[in-house]
Design a protein around this motif. Sequence first.
Motif, PDB file in Angstrom:
ATOM      1  N   LEU A 205       9.765   7.437  -3.176  1.00  0.00           N
ATOM      2  CA  LEU A 205       8.345   7.386  -3.557  1.00  0.00           C
ATOM      3  C   LEU A 205       7.904   5.945  -3.829  1.00  0.00           C
ATOM      4  N   ASN A 209       4.910   3.905  -2.023  1.00  0.00           N
ATOM      5  CA  ASN A 209       3.795   3.263  -2.744  1.00  0.00           C
ATOM      6  C   ASN A 209       3.678   1.783  -2.392  1.00  0.00           C
ATOM      7  N   ILE A 212       2.407   1.336   1.205  1.00  0.00           N
ATOM      8  CA  ILE A 212       0.974   1.650   1.325  1.00  0.00           C
ATOM      9  C   ILE A 212       0.141   0.488   0.782  1.00  0.00           C
ATOM     10  N   LEU A 213       0.650  -0.156  -0.262  1.00  0.00           N
ATOM     11  CA  LEU A 213      -0.091  -1.289  -0.858  1.00  0.00           C
ATOM     12  C   LEU A 213       0.124  -2.590  -0.084  1.00  0.00           C
ATOM     13  N   GLY A 214       0.931  -2.544   0.979  1.00  0.00           N
ATOM     14  CA  GLY A 214       1.147  -3.731   1.805  1.00  0.00           C
ATOM     15  C   GLY A 214       2.201  -4.666   1.238  1.00  0.00           C
ATOM     16  N   LEU A 215       3.032  -4.168   0.309  1.00  0.00           N
ATOM     17  CA  LEU A 215       4.037  -5.031  -0.320  1.00  0.00           C
ATOM     18  C   LEU A 215       5.460  -4.545  -0.045  1.00  0.00           C
ATOM     19  N   LEU A 228       2.069   6.405   6.114  1.00  0.00           N
ATOM     20  CA  LEU A 228       1.059   7.039   5.255  1.00  0.00           C
ATOM     21  C   LEU A 228      -0.185   6.165   5.086  1.00  0.00           C
ATOM     22  N   ARG A 229      -0.084   4.917   5.489  1.00  0.00           N
ATOM     23  CA  ARG A 229      -1.257   4.042   5.371  1.00  0.00           C
ATOM     24  C   ARG A 229      -2.416   4.551   6.224  1.00  0.00           C
ATOM     25  N   PHE A 231      -3.521   7.332   6.271  1.00  0.00           N
ATOM     26  CA  PHE A 231      -4.241   8.397   5.574  1.00  0.00           C
ATOM     27  C   PHE A 231      -5.513   7.909   4.907  1.00  0.00           C
ATOM     28  N   GLU A 232      -5.738   6.592   4.949  1.00  0.00           N
ATOM     29  CA  GLU A 232      -6.933   6.079   4.275  1.00  0.00           C
ATOM     30  C   GLU A 232      -8.183   6.719   4.847  1.00  0.00           C
ATOM     31  N   PHE A 234      -9.242   9.930   5.666  1.00  0.00           N
ATOM     32  CA  PHE A 234      -8.913  11.351   5.571  1.00  0.00           C
ATOM     33  C   PHE A 234      -9.774  12.204   6.493  1.00  0.00           C
ATOM     34  N   LEU A 247       3.645  12.924   5.894  1.00  0.00           N
ATOM     35  CA  LEU A 247       3.501  13.306   4.483  1.00  0.00           C
ATOM     36  C   LEU A 247       4.283  14.594   4.195  1.00  0.00           C
ATOM     37  N   LEU A 250       7.936  13.781   4.031  1.00  0.00           N
ATOM     38  CA  LEU A 250       8.273  13.082   2.784  1.00  0.00           C
ATOM     39  C   LEU A 250       8.324  14.062   1.613  1.00  0.00           C
TER      40      LEU A 250
END
Lengths: 268, 296
Positions: A205, A209, A212-215, A228-229, A231-232, A234, A247, A250
């Motif tokens: 997880l 996360n 998805i935040l690009g880090l 999952l990026r 999914f922005e 929807f 998803l 996962l």
Amino acid sequence: MSPLQKVAAIILCMIFVVMALAAILVPAPYARQFRDVPNAGPSAAHPLGTDALGRDSLSRLLYGTRVSLLLAPAAALLSTLIAAFLGSAAGFLGGWFERIVLAVTDLSLALPWLFLLLTVRAMLPLDVPPMVSVIIAFLMMGLLGWQASVRVICAAARGVRDSDFLLLARSSGCKPARLLLRHVAPNLRPLFYAQFWISVPLFILTEANLSILGLGVMEPMPSWGNLLRGFEDFSALAANPWRLVPLILLVIVVMCFQLVLPSQEVTQ
Amino acid sequence: MIKDEKAAKMFRHVLRRLLFLLCLGIGGALLSATLVRFAPGYGVQERELDPRWSAQSVEALRQKQVLREGLASFYFHYLSALAHGDLGESDSLKRPVRELLRQRLPVTGDSVVRGLGVAWLAAALLSSLGLASRGWLYEASGTAFSSLLLSLPSAVVAMLAVHLRTPVFCAIGVVVFPRLHRYIRSLLVRSYDQPHVLAARARGLRSGAIFWRHVLPVAAPPLLALFGVSFAIAFGAAIPIEALCDSPGLGQLAWHAALSRDLPLIVNVTLVVCLVMLVANSLADLAGRAFAGSTE
């Protein structure tokens, strides 16, 4: 093992087998772009369609599963090893060493996990090759994710410290290092396994996360977080429900890991 | 006499906690200073990258920086500025960190408090209902629901919140709820299975009386400890949720700082969050002790 745990274990095994055979099963390399069919629906050539850049979604899913399912257990192994060493030594030796280890652990536990990861990530270069980003994510999670396990292992090691067999070994002239490695650690082994299994879904997880935040894992290398990026948007998912597959996979994997976790008596 | 002794013990504990917080604060500040000082690119000024400046001028600038910022001098300046409430300036936003924190902390605080309220209410309600019914169907569906939520990354919950246009605190509540539900449920089950509760039930006490007089005193200290922990979970969830929901809070600020490698900002944000967490945990711990002391 309950029937539900057996089912979860079988599902996990199947997913691991598919992951191992990813190189044979994929229709195309994960970074190859089919520029004439971007955002395509499922077809014989692309069973899960293509993404906005025309890359085959099934290939990316299989390789992403491989990256995420190798990264999280590897990081869990590293963090469990650190926790096993620190926790056993602190519980066994006691005194100031135990107090220092527990104070550092308390301080780290007081800090939300993602804040800690973000602070460390900010110190490292962001523009790195995808493979380096995987290694950075692995090291960050592995080196910073041991705190909760240390507390549990330290408490158990403290219980073993005053046991009769250890007294006997000590009286027969065993040195502290040997006592720790040959007598304390084997008795805590079930706890190490339990902490490892607890860490795996947590790290899956966390990777999701961070990516998805690009880090986390950098493009074009796929991971569940990267997938999952998408999914922005929807609203696009309603028209293309097959994009939910990453998803769903996962969630299934994390739930299966939670189900196969050892009983609470071992983990607490 | 016994009361005085208890009060003195509590006072000593509070003092020890305050001392511990002070030491951790100073330790955290020194660690933050070290991170800022040794961050890649520290001390490089924009003027050094200006091609109009000659090599000698750039070298002179660097020398000036080195002379002013020896390690001991750096620590001294950093700590004395911190004591005056000066947290430095953000590299990326070019604004004082203190001002940014003053703007962002209330936003996150509001979302976290409301989210925790929603999560605690839902978790307590569902756990109590589950205990009241104790049917396998209800228990199985409740466990499956909380496991499903537990398996969702908080960033996905944030994306769902954006899509459904729900407030940020609801997303935080959804992330925190399953963790609380699991723990509260197992805690209540264990408390209800205690022999003294069984005896009270056998004597014909009403369920309300059993809960308030026999179950709650046993369950309250760990629940209060959980309250402190839930703050950390909520603050952690705030990063992806605020970043993706475009909520101008601390989480978004930390994310922005990490992406732009703004070390002074992220380190100070983390320090503040750490102190907030420690205070919340200490308060929860003190409340738990006070409660345990009052029921003894």
